[in-house]
Design a protein around this motif. Structure first.
Motif, short mmCIF file in Angstrom:
data_model
loop_
_atom_site.label_atom_id
_atom_site.label_comp_id
_atom_site.label_asym_id
_atom_site.label_seq_id
_atom_site.Cartn_x
_atom_site.Cartn_y
_atom_site.Cartn_z
N UNK A 189 17.76 15.88 -19.59
CA UNK A 189 17.95 14.50 -19.15
C UNK A 189 18.64 14.45 -17.79
N UNK A 190 18.13 13.62 -16.91
CA UNK A 190 18.78 13.37 -15.62
C UNK A 190 19.69 12.15 -15.80
N UNK A 191 20.99 12.29 -15.55
CA UNK A 191 21.87 11.13 -15.72
C UNK A 191 21.39 9.94 -14.88
N UNK A 192 21.58 8.75 -15.43
CA UNK A 192 21.20 7.55 -14.70
C UNK A 192 21.93 7.51 -13.36
N UNK A 193 21.18 7.35 -12.29
CA UNK A 193 21.76 7.28 -10.97
C UNK A 193 21.66 5.90 -10.39
N UNK A 194 22.00 5.79 -9.13
CA UNK A 194 21.99 4.50 -8.47
C UNK A 194 20.91 4.40 -7.40
N UNK A 195 21.06 5.13 -6.30
CA UNK A 195 20.17 4.93 -5.16
C UNK A 195 19.72 6.27 -4.57
N UNK A 196 18.59 6.20 -3.84
CA UNK A 196 18.05 7.41 -3.23
C UNK A 196 17.21 7.10 -2.03
N UNK A 197 16.62 8.16 -1.48
CA UNK A 197 15.83 8.04 -0.27
C UNK A 197 14.71 9.06 -0.31
N UNK A 198 13.55 8.70 0.25
CA UNK A 198 12.41 9.62 0.36
C UNK A 198 12.19 9.93 1.82
N UNK A 233 0.96 9.83 -11.83
CA UNK A 233 1.39 11.17 -12.23
C UNK A 233 2.83 11.10 -12.72
N UNK A 234 3.23 12.17 -13.40
CA UNK A 234 4.63 12.37 -13.78
C UNK A 234 4.93 13.86 -13.79
N UNK A 235 6.18 14.21 -13.50
CA UNK A 235 6.62 15.61 -13.47
C UNK A 235 7.91 15.69 -14.28
N UNK A 236 7.88 16.48 -15.37
CA UNK A 236 8.97 16.46 -16.34
C UNK A 236 10.06 17.47 -16.00
N UNK A 256 13.91 13.93 -18.84
CA UNK A 256 13.53 12.92 -17.86
C UNK A 256 12.31 13.40 -17.10
N UNK A 257 11.68 12.46 -16.38
CA UNK A 257 10.54 12.84 -15.55
C UNK A 257 10.49 11.97 -14.31
N UNK A 258 9.92 12.54 -13.25
CA UNK A 258 9.64 11.79 -12.03
C UNK A 258 8.33 11.06 -12.25
N UNK A 259 8.36 9.74 -12.13
CA UNK A 259 7.19 8.90 -12.33
C UNK A 259 6.64 8.47 -10.98
N UNK A 260 5.31 8.53 -10.84
CA UNK A 260 4.64 8.07 -9.62
C UNK A 260 3.68 6.94 -10.02
N UNK A 261 3.93 5.74 -9.49
CA UNK A 261 3.07 4.60 -9.75
C UNK A 261 2.33 4.21 -8.49
N UNK A 262 1.10 3.71 -8.65
CA UNK A 262 0.41 3.06 -7.55
C UNK A 262 1.10 1.71 -7.33
N UNK A 268 0.85 -1.19 0.00
CA UNK A 268 0.00 0.00 0.00
C UNK A 268 0.89 1.24 0.00
N UNK A 269 0.92 1.94 -1.11
CA UNK A 269 1.78 3.11 -1.23
C UNK A 269 2.05 3.42 -2.68
N UNK A 270 3.15 4.11 -2.95
CA UNK A 270 3.51 4.47 -4.32
C UNK A 270 4.96 4.10 -4.59
N UNK A 271 5.28 4.04 -5.87
CA UNK A 271 6.64 3.85 -6.35
C UNK A 271 7.07 5.13 -7.04
N UNK A 272 8.27 5.62 -6.70
CA UNK A 272 8.86 6.80 -7.34
C UNK A 272 10.08 6.36 -8.14
N UNK A 273 10.15 6.79 -9.39
CA UNK A 273 11.30 6.47 -10.23
C UNK A 273 11.56 7.63 -11.17
N UNK A 274 12.82 7.88 -11.47
CA UNK A 274 13.20 8.91 -12.44
C UNK A 274 13.44 8.21 -13.78
N UNK A 275 12.70 8.61 -14.80
CA UNK A 275 12.68 7.92 -16.08
C UNK A 275 13.27 8.81 -17.17
N UNK A 276 14.19 8.27 -17.95
CA UNK A 276 14.68 8.97 -19.14
C UNK A 276 13.72 8.75 -20.29
#
Length: 499
Positions: free
Chosen positions: A487-496, A480-483, A466-472, A451-459
């Motif tokens: 381009x955001x370079x491919x990264x590795x890891x993050x935190x919310x 939703x997505x926010x462009x 690139x855009x921030x993708x929000x999935x159920x 129960x929540x969302x998935x956040x990913x940065x997509x090229x």
């Protein structure tokens, strides 16, 4: 020479994710399509390589680019079509290079000064001989992960000096030094919060005639001090990008990708090119007690390689079975595939498969099973609630071409209990690590583990942005997505973090 092939003029469609970004932004409002969940307010911080050349010389490997932090601040309230400014509804974006020793020296000297994972600075014979007696300091190019511990937000890599930065402005605070002197120059960028205790636990390697793996603990109230909890002697250490933890054990999975410590001093090669694959040797699993520091068990499994553990837990208590889930490759060819020339030209990328190792402590037997045939890498779980404990869902990136003919072009949700998967894919889209954000209990939705969302940065390779993708997270459908305007370079890891 390793990593120098495949330099033809053809560029892979995702090559924009492996280029230095044009500029840094400071709190730019992003246009949002769709509707953000009204409870989703907080900040996603992402870490990864961004600057891939210094002067007229390029870094050789994806892992070597200079560290950049990306900040997506989300302020949601119903329809998320508005702009974001401060606490206004919407999303803002900031990106900034970390002022690491490596970047500071590169800007000052106009050349690569520090050695990286697979890039060595051009040094004279005298300089090479000098480093035999006085090893150079680590580059501080902390481009792998982000950990929030105590009052600090830290960027991490595989050398032991994190770089602290301000999570609001992304300004670099400085390198965090330690009060101890472990003499261990290699660590992981994936420390664990100790289940049930909240201390930070990590592993390091001390190189010598007889090397040692060290398991050490940091307490929030004394975060500059690492207390050695357990250790193990080893002749030729393995390359281990991560490790596993349960309430009772730190678990080292030693793949037969090993180094002679003398080679690190004498070869003149970059760090990773000193490691050698030994396919006839087993994978060794060591359980190190977090209570008394003893080696609680050593076991063997077939040869394999992995960057990332998914999770680990104990069945029937500390004396029963230990379950280890990881993203396994048959060998370390993936390391070679991620050299920038091969990757940018669209060379094959080996795929990791989610794999379970069941260590029966009573019989000493290790059973290896595949959790799914769907490739999965950069795995995430509901870490706060399930780290070190039984769990059901993991999320990662994968490839629709299981033969490795493309880069990571889809997101994957795996039910580890049934093997069922859900995927998200968009033509020309190349997503990064999926970060799970649990919905608050008072939202009235499903209270399940997903129960929540998935956040990913997509090229978006077609739009070259690139855009921030929000999935159920339950249905794995887009909310939703926010462009981002570049381009955001491919990264590795993050935190919310919320708020």
């Amino acid at each position: 020479m390793v990593g120098e092939q495949g330099t033809g003029g053809n560029q892979a469609p995702y090559a924009a994710g492996l280029r230095t970004p044009a500029r840094e932004y400071d709190g730019v409002a992003l246009p949002v399509e769709g509707t953000l969940p009204p409870w989703l307010s907080g900040t996603l911080l992402r870490n990864g390589p961004a600057c891939f050349e210094v002067g007229d010389r390029s870094f050789r490997h994806w892992f070597d680019g200079q560290a950049m932090i990306h900040r997506f601040h989300v302020a949601a309230a119903g329809d998320a079509s508005g702009d974001a400014d401060g606490d206004a509804t919407g999303v803002t974006y900031t990106n900034r290079y970390l002022a690491t020793p490596a970047r500071t020296a590169a800007l000052a000297n106009g050349r690569i000064t520090y050695g990286e994972f697979a890039t060595d600075p051009c040094r004279s014979i005298f300089q090479r001989l000098f480093t035999l007696f006085t090893p150079p300091p680590p580059s501080g190019n902390t481009n792998v992960n982000i950990v929030q511990f105590g009052e600090r937000t830290l960027a991490l890599t595989e050398t032991p000096l994190p770089v602290e930065f301000d999570p609001g402005t992304l300004e670099t605070v400085g390198v965090q030094d330690y009060e101890d002197h472990l003499g261990a120059p290699v660590t992981t960028a994936h420390p664990h919060l100790e289940p049930g205790r909240g201390h930070l636990v990590n592993y390091s390697v001390r190189f010598a005639r007889t090397c040692r793996y060290l398991i050490h603990r940091q307490r929030a109230e004394s975060s500059a001090l690492r207390e050695v909890v357990a250790e193990k002697q080893v002749t030729h250490p393995s390359y281990m990008h991560s490790f596993a933890i349960t309430p009772s054990y730190a678990v080292l999975v030693e793949f037969p990708y090993r180094v002679n410590p003398l080679a690190l001093l004498l070869s003149g090669r970059p760090f990773i090119e000193n490691y050698r694959w030994q396919p006839d040797d087993p994978t060794r699993i060591t359980l190190l007690s977090l209570t008394d520091g003893t080696v609680a068990g050593e076991y063997e499994a077939p040869a394999m390689f992995a960057f990332h553990h998914i999770n680990a837990y104990e069945e029937d208590g500390a004396d029963g079975t230990v379950v280890l889930d990881l993203c396994a490759y048959p060998d370390p060819e993936i390391v070679q595939a991620l050299y920038l020339d091969r990757l940018r030209s669209g060379g094959p990328v080996p795929q990791a498969l989610p794999t379970r190792l069941r260590v029966d402590r009573r019989t000493g037997r290790v059973t290896v099973t595949r959790l799914s045939d769907e490739p999965l890498e950069l795995p995430r779980i509901d870490y706060r609630r399930h780290n070190g404990h039984p769990y059901r869902y993991t999320y990662g990136v994968g490839s629709r071409d299981h033969g490795g003919g493309d880069f990571f072009d889809q997101l994957v949700k795996l039910d580890v209990s049934s093997g069922e998967t859900l995927t998200w894919h968009e033509p020309g889209g190349y997503p990064g690590e999926p970060v799970f954000v649990a919905a608050p209990k008072d939202t009235g939705g499903d209270a399940g583990e997903d129960s929540g969302v998935i956040l990913s940065v997509v090229l978006d390779s077609a739009a070259q942005s690139s855009y921030l993708l929000v999935l159920d997270a339950v249905s794995f459908t887009e909310l939703a997505r926010a462009r981002v305007p570049q381009p955001v370079p491919f990264g590795f890891h993050g935190v919310f973090s919320r708020g």
